[in-house]
Design a protein around this motif. Sequence first.
Motif, PDB file in Angstrom:
ATOM      1  N   PHE A 223       0.933  60.815  41.693  1.00 58.61           N
ATOM      2  CA  PHE A 223      -0.083  59.782  41.478  1.00 58.61           C
ATOM      3  C   PHE A 223       0.386  58.434  41.995  1.00 58.61           C
ATOM      4  N   CYS A 224       1.612  58.058  41.664  1.00 62.31           N
ATOM      5  CA  CYS A 224       2.142  56.753  42.073  1.00 62.31           C
ATOM      6  C   CYS A 224       2.152  56.620  43.591  1.00 62.31           C
ATOM      7  N   ALA A 225       2.611  57.660  44.265  1.00 65.11           N
ATOM      8  CA  ALA A 225       2.684  57.623  45.725  1.00 65.11           C
ATOM      9  C   ALA A 225       1.311  57.438  46.353  1.00 65.11           C
ATOM     10  N   LEU A 226       0.325  58.201  45.871  1.00 59.27           N
ATOM     11  CA  LEU A 226      -1.000  58.132  46.470  1.00 59.27           C
ATOM     12  C   LEU A 226      -1.739  56.853  46.088  1.00 59.27           C
ATOM     13  N   ALA A 227      -1.591  56.416  44.844  1.00 56.10           N
ATOM     14  CA  ALA A 227      -2.251  55.173  44.433  1.00 56.10           C
ATOM     15  C   ALA A 227      -1.723  53.996  45.249  1.00 56.10           C
ATOM     16  N   GLY A 228      -0.420  53.966  45.470  1.00 56.14           N
ATOM     17  CA  GLY A 228       0.148  52.901  46.297  1.00 56.14           C
ATOM     18  C   GLY A 228      -0.330  52.975  47.733  1.00 56.14           C
TER      19      GLY A 228
END
Length: 239
Positions: A108-113
């Motif tokens: 999630f963190c990777a894609l949201a960023g």
Amino acid sequence: MKKAIIIGASSGIGKELASTLSKHDYEIGLMARRTELLEALKNEISTKSHVSHIDISKVSDAIEKMRNMSQKMQKVDLVVINAGVGFLNPELDWSKEQQTIDVNVYGFCALAGEVYKLFAQQGHGHLVGISSIGALRGNPIAPAYNASKAFMSNYLEGLRKKAFQEKLPIIITDVKPGFVDTDMAKGEGKFWVATPQIAAEQIYSAISKQKMHAYITHRWRIIGWILKLMPNWLYQRIG
């Protein structure tokens, strides 16, 4: 025609949200691990759509596939990150905790960023993260799941503040569902269970109104208030 990407569109809330957005004339990028279900969905919806495999636990590959989809669609107005996993894990089986963290935190963190940077580059956009009512408090039988959803909500808040301080027209919406009738709804004692169709309609309403937060269904806001206000001594004693 507006354009949206739904990550985790193969079933449940993601699938129904794709159908709802199609009814409102969105061109849609459908992304998930089970591409055979995405192909079937593509044939069901009325507007132009694109299919791509993505496994957000494989972070580098997921980022590349997200970039490819956005380039293919040329302009993206909305991205919904709906992909997630969860287990009832009172035994604290590490393999289950690790899988939850790999998907709900790292992925999630990777894609949201990545989505934030895309929107900053094109000058606008709307990011929606599907977290959970479980983000509000810890859970003894699903500790990694609730903790991962709390991470998601906090990260979305950070991106929202970042957009504000950078004066960028990027909308960030944190959607906290209660119980929805999907494979993710595990355990006993479920109540106020919504159908995926109703959940999708209310999420679309929150998107249209550019809300920062949305409880799905609306009545779960009451539970949210109770959980936030409940003292620790009481929360620790309830089943």
